[in-house]
Design an enzyme around this catalytic site. Structure first.
Site, PDB file in Angstrom:
ATOM      1  NE  ARG A 146      19.935 -61.234 -12.823  1.00 20.22           N
ATOM      2  CZ  ARG A 146      21.119 -62.088 -13.131  1.00 20.22           C
ATOM      3  NH1 ARG A 146      21.336 -62.069 -14.417  1.00 20.22           N
ATOM      4  NH2 ARG A 146      21.895 -62.789 -12.366  1.00 20.22           N
ATOM      5  N   GLY A 197      14.408 -57.682 -16.734  1.00 19.56           N
ATOM      6  CA  GLY A 197      15.126 -58.458 -15.740  1.00 19.56           C
ATOM      7  C   GLY A 197      14.379 -59.206 -14.706  1.00 19.56           C
ATOM      8  CG  PHE A 198      11.737 -57.627 -13.043  1.00 19.41           C
ATOM      9  CD1 PHE A 198      11.041 -56.984 -11.813  1.00 19.41           C
ATOM     10  CD2 PHE A 198      11.427 -57.064 -14.303  1.00 19.41           C
ATOM     11  CE1 PHE A 198      10.702 -55.543 -11.879  1.00 19.41           C
ATOM     12  CE2 PHE A 198      11.275 -55.672 -14.229  1.00 19.41           C
ATOM     13  CZ  PHE A 198      10.816 -54.823 -13.134  1.00 19.41           C
ATOM     14  CG  HIS A 199      15.967 -63.320 -14.507  1.00 11.58           C
ATOM     15  ND1 HIS A 199      15.748 -62.380 -15.386  1.00 11.58           N
ATOM     16  CD2 HIS A 199      17.327 -63.462 -14.560  1.00 11.58           C
ATOM     17  CE1 HIS A 199      16.588 -62.246 -16.292  1.00 11.58           C
ATOM     18  NE2 HIS A 199      17.905 -62.794 -15.651  1.00 11.58           N
ATOM     19  CB  ALA A 200      18.116 -64.656  -9.087  1.00 10.46           C
TER      20      ALA A 200
END
Ligand code: TYD
Length: 137
Positions: A97, A49-52
């Protein structure tokens, strides 16, 4: 932060269980599903994830095994365990997230409102914070 989890329809009997969902206005998934993807074979201890997203709406369903979803709206964080194939977690725009704690063999299914578009991603946490600041001006 409001966590939106939905229970999909289930038909259980002695032979097994079946879950179904429909998409569209007034249906289980309130947007048209344009894309489906799934994450699986995640190596032990790995985090993803590690993104929006700027616009994308999604429902996350752990259809096999379990995993944990970290949601961060820029001011609060929540960690939600998904371990039920008939439960969907809504993740809307402007939400950072991360996914972790995948059990061996876990499969995380994602129903998405838009086709893949890298321009809709915010992959840097500081940029995510600046984006929220701009949005809330
Ligand atoms: P990414 O969204 O970064 O995965 P995760 O959030 O699970 O860490 O996607 C991984 C790679 O796959 C990245 O190169 C983009 C690509 N990708 C597509 O081409 N289409 C898609 O629908 C998705 C979800 C990812």
């Amino acid at each position: 932060m409001k966590i939106e989890k939905i229970e999909f329809h289930r038909r259980d009997n002695a032979t097994g269980k079946l879950t179904f969902l429909e998409s569209g206005m007034g249906k289980d998934i309130p947007f048209d599903i344009r894309r489906v993807y799934y994450i699986y074979d995640v190596a032990p201890g790995e985090r993803r994830g590690f993104h929006a997203h700027k616009k994308l709406e999604q429902y996350l369903i752990c259809i096999h095994g379990s995993c944990t979803i970290l949601l961060d709206d820029g001011s609060k964080q929540e960690n939600i365990v998904l371990n039920d194939p008939s439960t969907g977690l809504y993740v809307g725009p402007g939400m950072w997230r991360e996914m972790y704690n995948f059990s061996p063999g876990a499969v995380l299914l994602v129903l998405a409102s838009e086709y893949y578009d890298e321009d809709d991603y915010i992959r840097d946490y500081d940029m995510f914070k600046s984006y929220l600041k701009e949005e809330n001006k």
